[in-house]
Design an enzyme around this catalytic site. Sequence first.
Site, PDB file in Angstrom:
ATOM      1  CG  HIS A 106      -1.832  -1.062   1.688  1.00  0.00           C
ATOM      2  ND1 HIS A 106      -1.414  -2.328   2.192  1.00  0.00           N
ATOM      3  CD2 HIS A 106      -3.122  -1.077   1.281  1.00  0.00           C
ATOM      4  CE1 HIS A 106      -2.262  -2.963   2.495  1.00  0.00           C
ATOM      5  NE2 HIS A 106      -3.433  -2.215   1.852  1.00  0.00           N
ATOM      6  CG  ASP A 109       1.853  -0.917   3.522  1.00  0.00           C
ATOM      7  OD1 ASP A 109       0.926  -0.490   4.342  1.00  0.00           O
ATOM      8  OD2 ASP A 109       1.557  -1.900   2.412  1.00  0.00           O
TER       9      ASP A 109
END
Length: 446
Positions: A106, A109
């Site tokens: 993501h 992340d």
Amino acid sequence: MSYYTGEKEFFPNVKKVTFEGPGSDNPLSFKFYDPERVVRGKKMRDHFRFSVAYWHSFCATGGDPFGNGTLVHPWIGTNPMETARMKADACFEFATKADMDFYCFHDIDAAPEGGSIEETEENLRLVTKMLKERQEVSGVKLLWNTANMFSHPRYMNGAATNPDFHVLAYAASQVKAALESNVELGGQNYVFWGGREGYSSLLNTNMKREQEHLAKFLMAARDYGRSIGFNGTFMIEPKPMEPSKHQYDYDAATVIGFLRKWGLDKDFKLNIEANHVTLANHSFAHDLRVCADEGLLGSVDANRGDPQNGWDTDQFPTDVYDTVEAMMVILKNGGLGTGGLNFDAKLRRNSTDAEDLFIAHIGGMDTFALGLLIADRLLEEGKVDQFVSNRYSSFDSGAGKDFVDGKLTLADLRDYAVKQGAPKQISGKQEMLENYINQVMFSTVK
Ligand code: XLS
Ligand code: CA
Ligand code: CA
């Protein structure tokens, strides 16, 4: 694939994991997954296209609603961008040592969110550069990326389905940047998982409008992606609930209906996660089949739930029955195309040794390797397929075939039934098939 370690080696006690066979007592070796072994004309690694998930493996620290994290990661720097670089090093070191060809992430992340949209975009651009360098050195590729549009409080009422247009536009800025990152990294797929795209009460919700907004949002993302050279597959990942009480992308059948309604099925396929399917009260193989039957099987998030818990435990797969059934569908589908098998799975919070991350992935890869080898044998022997095709043989000729060809009216069917009299009872033979699967699986046990 070459061997990658950054400035600092984060897993110094683990060397590259190799196949040592079922007799090995080395927990850091593959017992059944032999990446170069050819099955049905394809290397095992190409059947699976295994991927490590950034969020579980390099971000999460084992916190749950009742307690703090238990893992202290050694890749924390003195500022967010330094941490981002160290985390990227950890990811690529892990992937090459575990012999995994892909990773997924993501936006947040990998890159810290900034104080403004512009700053967030810039952070992602910088991190994308770092990831690209590491991809080039290691040979590890991007299976898919996505935008996290569920963690930040601004998304508490949804992202693309938020009743406030301003929040929808904010979400669009994230997807735009994530697509640009994907194209830069040569990503093979782009995934949408809508954790907040649903509702917690119908009293304050206009479902029809929200789903229409979601469709328009996805169309805009598709058009932008295609315009900047993304020619991979867009995917939606179904999940029935959690964190929302109800999520619009409930299960495969629901998502396929939605994609078809809005004409999105040419660009989108589905990313099926095992634990989400079981939360919807189906088996893992059920949703794989629903997608395969419709030509929309895209990719797989490999994990499992806990039979005693009704939530998304995201455990590493260990159940060979599940992977046998899954691999039967995937093999018959001719593979996963641009997709792969991403371990969207996390260690239990009391698995705290650095090597546990390897052991968990090795277990998952071996479980899928067993699934592949057994599914291959089942398909080779052909008994299950033969049984199923015999079961429907009354539709292959005569009146049954005429019905399938659209030649019989309801009255014709009635007359046929009268002529034949009462149908004979025909056993479904479920237990016989289940016993046969055990026989194939365990025939070498003495
Ligand atoms: C959460 C989802 C998520 C998606 C990507 O339950 O599995 O991790 O895979 O946003
Ligand atoms: Ca997932
Ligand atoms: Ca999950």
